[in-house]
Design a protein around this motif. Structure first.
Motif, PDB file in Angstrom:
ATOM      1  N   LYS A  97      34.639  22.881  56.480  1.00 29.35           N
ATOM      2  CA  LYS A  97      33.344  22.386  55.998  1.00 29.35           C
ATOM      3  C   LYS A  97      33.411  21.999  54.517  1.00 29.35           C
ATOM      4  O   LYS A  97      32.883  20.953  54.106  1.00 29.35           O
ATOM      5  CB  LYS A  97      32.271  23.458  56.227  1.00 29.35           C
ATOM      6  N   ALA A  98      34.059  22.837  53.714  1.00 25.99           N
ATOM      7  CA  ALA A  98      34.159  22.545  52.288  1.00 25.99           C
ATOM      8  C   ALA A  98      35.019  21.310  52.021  1.00 25.99           C
ATOM      9  O   ALA A  98      34.663  20.446  51.206  1.00 25.99           O
ATOM     10  CB  ALA A  98      34.725  23.756  51.548  1.00 25.99           C
TER      11      ALA A  98
ATOM     12  N   LYS B 223      33.355  17.917  52.637  1.00 22.77           N
ATOM     13  CA  LYS B 223      32.515  17.455  51.530  1.00 22.77           C
ATOM     14  C   LYS B 223      33.371  16.883  50.401  1.00 22.77           C
ATOM     15  O   LYS B 223      33.004  15.905  49.742  1.00 22.77           O
ATOM     16  CB  LYS B 223      31.673  18.604  50.996  1.00 22.77           C
ATOM     17  N   GLU B 224      34.513  17.498  50.180  1.00 25.53           N
ATOM     18  CA  GLU B 224      35.373  17.118  49.060  1.00 25.53           C
ATOM     19  C   GLU B 224      36.032  15.762  49.257  1.00 25.53           C
ATOM     20  O   GLU B 224      36.148  14.973  48.308  1.00 25.53           O
ATOM     21  CB  GLU B 224      36.434  18.205  48.883  1.00 25.53           C
TER      22      GLU B 224
ATOM     23  N   GLY C 135      35.305  13.433  51.818  1.00 22.23           N
ATOM     24  CA  GLY C 135      34.512  12.394  52.471  1.00 22.23           C
ATOM     25  C   GLY C 135      34.437  11.105  51.660  1.00 22.23           C
ATOM     26  O   GLY C 135      34.584  10.004  52.222  1.00 22.23           O
TER      27      GLY C 135
ATOM     28  N   THR D 194      31.843  14.528  60.334  1.00 19.12           N
ATOM     29  CA  THR D 194      32.732  15.284  59.461  1.00 19.12           C
ATOM     30  C   THR D 194      32.096  16.628  59.139  1.00 19.12           C
ATOM     31  O   THR D 194      30.873  16.779  59.133  1.00 19.12           O
ATOM     32  CB  THR D 194      33.076  14.506  58.176  1.00 19.12           C
ATOM     33  N   GLY D 195      32.946  17.626  58.931  1.00 25.98           N
ATOM     34  CA  GLY D 195      32.474  18.971  58.646  1.00 25.98           C
ATOM     35  C   GLY D 195      31.862  19.675  59.837  1.00 25.98           C
ATOM     36  O   GLY D 195      31.167  20.673  59.684  1.00 25.98           O
TER      37      GLY D 195
END
Length: 239
Positions: free
Chosen positions: A159-160, A163-164, A166, A227-228
């Motif tokens: 998940k982290a 975000k990084e 994307g 994503t995530g």
């Protein structure tokens, strides 16, 4: 030019099913293995890919593996972090070495592999990473505390990282299987497996191919806006 996929822990079970499915989807597939050389080389021959030995808990070996893929194929579009080990027993009986072995492969290995492929994917401005967790990473399993902790960590990392990276055009998603009929789960014994199948709303254990279909979807253009996320092929056992 055909896109390239790297599947860790790809010599058997879920990893082998994923490698076959991605090859059927048209990818050039690099099959990573730790010890099962004959199985990995046979599978690579079957799908027209290549077999690569590396212990994913060793960052030096992981970097060498990724460098070899890039030397061979000049690109790397898909990473499937499937390599994993399990340990069953009471936490109080677990040694430091047992704990590090599980964490080293199941969580550290995902970190090392993601870190190794990201520079190339960022340069390409595209890529798909699929991590493999477990339903025990979502809810915890008695007598599998270390495995559950590592697999929960994989979900958090997924998940982290989504975000990084994307903004660089890279998707990062997770597949979290339920009880799958693989060699690893045979250690649970037939009685326990029968009980788990009975407890599963769909009335059966999952197959490695069930999981491979989910990975295939997440690697496909149909999942370009995902994503995530955690996709959980578990037959309804965990809802």
């Amino acid at each position: 030019m055909a896109k390239t996929a790297l599947v860790t822990g790809g010599s058997r079970g879920i990893g082998a099913a994923v490698a076959r499915r991605l090859a059927a989807d048209g990818y050039q597939v690099a099959v990573n293995y730790a010890a099962s050389r004959e199985k990995a080389e046979a599978l690579a021959g079957e799908i027209g890919g290549m077999a690569l030995q590396a212990d994913v808990s060793d960052p030096v070996q992981v970097k060498g593996m990724v460098d070899t893929v890039l030397e061979k194929f000049c690109q790397l579009d898909i990473l499937v972090c499937n390599a994993g080990v399990a340990w069953q027993g009471l936490l109080q009986d677990m040694t430091d070495g047992d704990w590090r072995r599980v964490m080293g492969t199941d969580l550290d290995g995902v970190f090392y592999c993601c870190r190794a492929v990201l520079p190339q994917m960022i340069r390409q401005k595209q890529g798909k990473i699929v991590t493999v967790s477990s339903m025990w990473g979502q809810v915890g399993g008695a007598c599998e505390a270390a495995y559950s902790a590592a697999k929960a960590g994989v979900i958090g990392l997924t998940k982290a990282l989504a975000k990084e990276v994307g903004p660089s055009g890279i998707t990062v998603n997770c597949v979290s299987p339920g009880v799958i009929d693989t060699e690893m789960n045979q250690a649970l014994g037939p009685q326990a497996l029968d009980q788990l199948a009975e407890e599963t709303p769909l009335g059966r254990l999952g197959s490695a191919e069930d999981v491979a279909e989910c990975v295939s979807f997440l690697c496909s253009p149909a999942a370009d806006f995902l994503t995530g996320q955690v996709l959980a092929p578990n037959g309804g056992l965990i809802i």
